[in-house]
Write a protein that holds these residues in place. Structure first.
Motif, mmCIF file in Angstrom:
data_model
loop_
_atom_site.group_PDB
_atom_site.id
_atom_site.type_symbol
_atom_site.label_atom_id
_atom_site.label_comp_id
_atom_site.label_asym_id
_atom_site.label_seq_id
_atom_site.Cartn_x
_atom_site.Cartn_y
_atom_site.Cartn_z
ATOM 1 N N GLU A 155 0.810 -1.226 0.000
ATOM 2 C CA GLU A 155 0.000 0.000 0.000
ATOM 3 C C GLU A 155 0.839 1.269 0.000
ATOM 4 O OE1 GLU A 155 -2.665 0.078 3.266
ATOM 5 O OE2 GLU A 155 -4.313 -0.804 2.137
ATOM 6 N N THR A 156 2.040 1.174 0.545
ATOM 7 C CA THR A 156 2.880 2.372 0.653
ATOM 8 C C THR A 156 3.560 2.714 -0.671
ATOM 9 O OG1 THR A 156 4.557 0.891 1.519
ATOM 10 C CG2 THR A 156 3.404 2.274 3.114
ATOM 11 N N PHE A 157 3.327 1.911 -1.711
ATOM 12 C CA PHE A 157 3.959 2.156 -2.996
ATOM 13 C C PHE A 157 2.944 2.776 -3.952
ATOM 14 C CE2 PHE A 157 7.474 -1.280 -2.706
ATOM 15 C CZ PHE A 157 7.664 -0.964 -1.384
ATOM 16 N N ARG A 158 3.387 3.714 -4.710
ATOM 17 C CA ARG A 158 2.538 4.354 -5.720
ATOM 18 C C ARG A 158 3.213 4.189 -7.074
ATOM 19 N NH1 ARG A 158 1.679 10.899 -6.160
ATOM 20 N NH2 ARG A 158 0.869 10.939 -8.272
ATOM 21 N N LYS A 159 2.506 3.630 -8.028
ATOM 22 C CA LYS A 159 3.117 3.353 -9.323
ATOM 23 C C LYS A 159 2.212 3.832 -10.446
ATOM 24 C CE LYS A 159 6.135 -0.176 -11.168
ATOM 25 N NZ LYS A 159 6.716 -1.498 -10.961
ATOM 26 N N SER A 160 2.759 4.676 -11.333
ATOM 27 C CA SER A 160 2.034 5.121 -12.516
ATOM 28 C C SER A 160 3.051 5.324 -13.629
ATOM 29 C CB SER A 160 1.297 6.438 -12.228
ATOM 30 O OG SER A 160 2.222 7.502 -12.113
ATOM 31 N N GLU A 161 2.573 5.737 -14.802
ATOM 32 C CA GLU A 161 3.504 5.988 -15.908
ATOM 33 C C GLU A 161 4.446 7.151 -15.591
ATOM 34 O OE1 GLU A 161 1.419 6.627 -19.524
ATOM 35 O OE2 GLU A 161 0.621 4.597 -19.616
ATOM 36 N N ASP A 162 3.993 8.064 -14.754
ATOM 37 C CA ASP A 162 4.748 9.288 -14.504
ATOM 38 C C ASP A 162 5.543 9.285 -13.207
ATOM 39 O OD1 ASP A 162 3.957 10.598 -16.839
ATOM 40 O OD2 ASP A 162 2.053 11.163 -15.938
ATOM 41 N N LEU A 163 5.271 8.312 -12.331
ATOM 42 C CA LEU A 163 5.945 8.344 -11.030
ATOM 43 C C LEU A 163 5.881 6.982 -10.350
ATOM 44 C CD1 LEU A 163 7.171 10.017 -8.621
ATOM 45 C CD2 LEU A 163 4.823 10.303 -7.829
ATOM 46 N N PHE A 164 7.003 6.616 -9.742
ATOM 47 C CA PHE A 164 7.021 5.485 -8.820
ATOM 48 C C PHE A 164 7.501 6.042 -7.485
ATOM 49 C CE2 PHE A 164 9.594 1.914 -6.938
ATOM 50 C CZ PHE A 164 8.496 1.225 -6.465
ATOM 51 N N ALA A 165 6.733 5.840 -6.437
ATOM 52 C CA ALA A 165 7.091 6.398 -5.129
ATOM 53 C C ALA A 165 6.921 5.350 -4.041
ATOM 54 C CB ALA A 165 6.227 7.619 -4.811
ATOM 55 N N ILE A 166 7.783 5.424 -3.044
ATOM 56 C CA ILE A 166 7.692 4.552 -1.867
ATOM 57 C C ILE A 166 7.587 5.451 -0.642
ATOM 58 C CG2 ILE A 166 8.750 2.708 -0.514
ATOM 59 C CD1 ILE A 166 10.489 2.058 -2.976
ATOM 60 N N ARG A 167 6.433 5.435 0.005
ATOM 61 C CA ARG A 167 6.287 6.147 1.272
ATOM 62 C C ARG A 167 6.898 5.311 2.390
ATOM 63 N NH1 ARG A 167 2.696 10.300 0.643
ATOM 64 N NH2 ARG A 167 1.365 10.207 -1.194
ATOM 65 N N PRO A 221 10.240 8.618 -14.107
ATOM 66 C CA PRO A 221 10.774 7.871 -15.253
ATOM 67 C C PRO A 221 11.195 8.765 -16.420
ATOM 68 C CG PRO A 221 8.709 6.925 -14.472
ATOM 69 C CD PRO A 221 8.861 8.250 -13.797
ATOM 70 N N GLU A 222 11.820 8.105 -17.398
ATOM 71 C CA GLU A 222 12.431 8.822 -18.516
ATOM 72 C C GLU A 222 11.438 9.665 -19.321
ATOM 73 O OE1 GLU A 222 14.930 5.107 -17.810
ATOM 74 O OE2 GLU A 222 12.842 5.698 -17.680
ATOM 75 N N LYS A 223 10.202 9.232 -19.410
ATOM 76 C CA LYS A 223 9.219 9.951 -20.237
ATOM 77 C C LYS A 223 8.107 10.574 -19.381
ATOM 78 C CE LYS A 223 10.134 7.079 -24.257
ATOM 79 N NZ LYS A 223 9.614 6.110 -25.245
ATOM 80 N N SER A 224 8.458 10.933 -18.171
ATOM 81 C CA SER A 224 7.435 11.401 -17.231
ATOM 82 C C SER A 224 6.881 12.767 -17.607
ATOM 83 C CB SER A 224 8.032 11.489 -15.821
ATOM 84 O OG SER A 224 7.097 12.049 -14.930
ATOM 85 N N ASN A 225 5.557 12.873 -17.543
ATOM 86 C CA ASN A 225 4.880 14.158 -17.697
ATOM 87 C C ASN A 225 4.474 14.726 -16.347
ATOM 88 O OD1 ASN A 225 4.833 14.773 -20.473
ATOM 89 N ND2 ASN A 225 3.380 13.118 -20.800
#
Length: 240
Positions: free
Chosen positions: A42-54, A95-99
């Motif tokens: 649950e503490t991980f957030r993953k999308s095309e524009d961002l990967f985050a670990i709280r 990521p490399e192509k993040s908007n």
């Protein structure tokens, strides 16, 4: 390492940049730990524009000794003192192509263990069973953030842009920025370098345009205990 100049810059501008804090070998070891984790939590957030670990240091405890190398420990002690401890940690991978674009803002909330009705604390939010609240200004003013860069970062891959000195203007709403008196500065940081900032400095970041990723470990510190039995939810001591 003479840190007085950096201490003065943080006081005056709200931030400073110090390169060559982690070797290439150290940054690669940190990256390896991150690559081998279970990203379904649950503490991980993953999308095309961002990967985050709280709660980064809680999720990957083995990385703690790598992050708190002798350079980081001496920087914390010499610039801030020996009583500081971790109160929040997040990993960001743009990521490399993040908007992913982040508008100007201040970091106005802290992570705590529960919700409590306290004067001057609020508003409250809850994300993934994590309580966050805007505390009184003196608590925010006491916090500092270290951002560890695992990649070379400039204006083309989402380096932070800041308004120097805005940390000293208390709560500063972005919509009220007076660009006739304020200036913007891009915080270019080399791989293995760090940026130290006060959370009240107005900061944001632009979209990535050069096809290069931007990975940053964001760690907040305080030396203050919270009132009425409220606790920092990620409080973590380290050998200083």
């Amino acid at each position: 390492m003479n840190l007085q100049n950096h201490k003065d810059l943080i006081q005056e501008n709200g931030f400073t940049i110090i390169n060559n804090i982690f070797s290439d070998e150290e940054t690669e070891k940190i990256s390896e730990f991150i690559q081998h984790i279970d990203t379904s939590k649950e503490t991980f957030r993953k999308s095309e524009d961002l990967f985050a670990i709280r709660q980064f240091l809680k999720e990957i405890p083995n990385v703690k000794d790598l992050i708190f190398n002798e350079n980081i420990k001496s920087i914390i002690k010499d610039i801030f003192g020996s009583d500081y401890f971790v109160v929040k940690s997040i990993y960001f991978d743009k990521p490399e192509k993040s908007n992913w674009y982040v508008a100007y803002h201040q970091d106005l909330t802290i992570s705590v263990d529960r919700k409590a009705e306290l004067p001057d604390f609020g508003p409250w939010t809850t994300k993934q069973n994590q309580f966050a609240v805007q505390p009184p200004l003196d608590i925010l003013e006491n916090i500092f953030t270290i951002r560890i860069h695992l990649d070379d970062t400039d204006e083309n891959n989402g380096a932070l842009k800041v308004i120097p000195g805005s940390h000293a203007k208390e709560i500063y709403r972005p919509e009220t920025i007076d660009w006739t008196i304020e200036t913007e500065e891009i915080c270019r940081v080399e791989k293995g370098g760090i940026m130290i900032m006060k959370p009240l400095i107005l900061h944001g970041s632009n979209r990535t345009t050069n096809g290069k990723r931007r990975r940053v470990i964001h760690i907040e510190f305080s030396d203050r205990e919270l009132p009425c039995g409220l606790s920092w939810s990620e409080r973590m001591e380290f050998e200083n």
